[in-house]
Design a protein around this motif. Sequence first.
Motif, PDB file in Angstrom:
ATOM      1  N   GLU A  51      -7.107  17.487  14.567  1.00  0.00           N
ATOM      2  CA  GLU A  51      -6.357  17.283  13.787  1.00  0.00           C
ATOM      3  C   GLU A  51      -6.142  15.837  13.275  1.00  0.00           C
ATOM      4  OE1 GLU A  51      -2.860  19.621  14.386  1.00  0.00           O
ATOM      5  OE2 GLU A  51      -3.776  21.508  14.717  1.00  0.00           O
TER       6      GLU A  51
ATOM      7  N   TYR B 287       0.759  22.071   9.332  1.00  0.00           N
ATOM      8  CA  TYR B 287      -0.512  22.534  10.028  1.00  0.00           C
ATOM      9  C   TYR B 287      -1.382  22.987   8.579  1.00  0.00           C
ATOM     10  CZ  TYR B 287      -3.546  26.080  12.425  1.00  0.00           C
ATOM     11  OH  TYR B 287      -4.577  26.641  13.055  1.00  0.00           O
TER      12      TYR B 287
ATOM     13  N   GLY C  36      -6.359  20.671  18.419  1.00  0.00           N
ATOM     14  CA  GLY C  36      -4.761  20.418  18.043  1.00  0.00           C
ATOM     15  C   GLY C  36      -4.507  19.074  19.076  1.00  0.00           C
TER      16      GLY C  36
ATOM     17  N   ASN D 212      -5.457  23.031  22.012  1.00  0.00           N
ATOM     18  CA  ASN D 212      -4.500  22.253  21.727  1.00  0.00           C
ATOM     19  C   ASN D 212      -4.706  21.112  23.070  1.00  0.00           C
ATOM     20  OD1 ASN D 212      -3.942  23.577  19.377  1.00  0.00           O
ATOM     21  ND2 ASN D 212      -2.880  24.879  20.533  1.00  0.00           N
TER      22      ASN D 212
HETATM   23  N1  ARG Z   1      -5.515  24.779  17.283  1.00  0.00           N
HETATM   24  C1  ARG Z   1      -5.324  25.953  16.719  1.00  0.00           C
HETATM   25  C2  ARG Z   1      -4.705  27.201  17.675  1.00  0.00           C
HETATM   26  O1  ARG Z   1      -4.605  26.641  18.941  1.00  0.00           O
HETATM   27  C3  ARG Z   1      -6.307  26.641  16.212  1.00  0.00           C
HETATM   28  C4  ARG Z   1      -6.843  25.687  14.970  1.00  0.00           C
HETATM   29  C5  ARG Z   1      -7.793  26.557  14.215  1.00  0.00           C
HETATM   30  N2  ARG Z   1      -8.642  25.986  13.101  1.00  0.00           N
HETATM   31  C6  ARG Z   1      -7.998  25.314  11.951  1.00  0.00           C
HETATM   32  N3  ARG Z   1      -8.827  24.740  11.183  1.00  0.00           N
HETATM   33  N4  ARG Z   1      -6.877  25.638  11.869  1.00  0.00           N
HETATM   34  O2  ARG Z   1      -4.282  27.976  17.206  1.00  0.00           O
END
Ligand code: ARG
Length: 587
Positions: A261, A315, A164, A127
């Motif tokens: 995202e 999400y 993220g 993220n």
């Molecule tokens: N950014 C998310 C985290 O830190 C993980 C994303 C995983 N991939 C997805 N397509 N949701 O937990």
Amino acid sequence: MSTVAHALTELVNQAAIAAGFADSPVAMEPVVPTNESRFGDYQSNFAFRLGKAQKTNPRALAERLLAALPPSPMLAKAEVAGAGFVNLYLSDAWLGAEVARRAIDARIGVPAFGAGKTMVIDYSSPNIAKRMHVGHLRSTIIGAALHRIHAFLGWTVIADNHIGDWGTQFGKLIVAWRSWRDDAAYTSDPIGELQRLYVDFGVRAKENPALEDEARAETAKLQAGDPENRELWERFCAVSMQEFESVYARLGVKFDVVHGESFYRDELAGIVDELLAKGFAEESDGAVIVRLGDVEPSMENQPMLIRKRDGAALYATTDLATIRHRLRTWAPDRVVYVTDIRQRHHFEQVFAACKKTSFLGAGSTDMVHVGFGMLKMPDGAIVSTRKGAGASSDGPGSLNLKDVLDAAAAHARTVVDHKSAMLPDEERWQIAEAVGLGAIRYADLSQNPASDITFDWSKMLSLDGNTAPYLMYANARCRSIFRKAEIDFDTFVPGAVVPEAASERALAMAILRLPEVIADAARIYRPSVLAEHLYQIANLFARFYDECRVLDAPSEVRASRLALVYATSRTLAVGLDLLGLRALDRM
Ligand code: ARG
């Protein structure tokens, strides 16, 4: 080249047809390796299962199967055993020649099982404005191994780093940035300062709730395209990506696409409206949900929330847009997500929603969540990872991965100094980097992903046991035999192996099983299956090298044994590479 198991299965299937079992109620099944060498190398359980199903004597059926077995240079003998099994013994001559054939093959005899198939794999996915935490480290390590294994098997792999980089945290960060940033701290450690700003925001907002309103306003401005906020957001993304990239470079990890995202931000409202219009989603209490009970009865009471009452997307909404994009763009056979096991429910919902909303075009795609467990310290303390889907606080477990990787190399350096004091300093550092990073990777990959793992330097760097140094050392020993004999490994052409001792034969057998093992690892998404097999090969090599003379054996025996050492090294090197470890010539 086909695998041993495939070739033997083919033989048994021919026998079954010749014996008149073709229309039997029991499906033909692949032969499997035996548990013990006194039962041969592989066995067929077909007659046994057929006998059970038809309530006839399985042994009699096994005898018929055996009688119909076509002659093959692969087999030394075949016999009926136990309650109706057919045990197959490979011929030493065939086995020895096959080991040499594979050892000189660039793919060491592994067929491209995945040719023509496509996989999208989503891993790492840290993220923005936060350090990667241990969860991202595990995701990167496991994801990269699955990526490499599939690519080696001939799959077309699209590795997508789903960063993220969108959401309400940016409004908070922008407020904090404008009000209390420390420029000097930002210059020396950008992500550290951003993370501090974010954490401080939480603390200050408790006392001064008006901050939350300000943050909401800034998020809204960002989402509406306000140039100043947009510029800040871009800057936060850029400095974060820089830090992530340096970790990836060091770990040798590469992505094909990085669609965070934010890539999907303009599709979210449309997806929700479309699902509503098509009757897949419904309003509930001012929010919008997708009911999943019709496709997944266990989710009867767990609808998926895709729009909050205030109109915000979640999400889950982003993941619907993401999977739709992936299915439409690449029409993959597999879509794999590698995250903390606590996101399992989230992905089960996404997959169920995919099934339900046929407009997502799920087709025959396998959708898989590879969930991994926690990382613990030797004292049992849990290194905290993300607190469930959508959570945004990193908590105390957030690590500076660069520090972890540096520490790994430093710990490994002491091992290298101990083992190879005669090598130049520079080379010792290179070895330490490969061994240290390899140790971290292997400590993870040698376990079932779902298990919790313990972060214990002395264990993972031990030269005994199922560790990276042990495996890397086995390979280096093979290479040192060639150095001692003054034979150039790279141009060496092995002749057939003539297994004399039981330990030679067992090692040769294990080498021949590699293609089956790699295929299994891919099929069940477990690099640990490969790791376990490499460990076995290293153990068998140690036993062989203990029991058998190589360089001072009589010349024919010596040639055979050198060929076996060569094949061992090539097999270990390919296997280690698939796990992301570097096989060193010496250490
Ligand atoms: N950014 C998310 C985290 O830190 C993980 C994303 C995983 N991939 C997805 N397509 N949701 O937990």
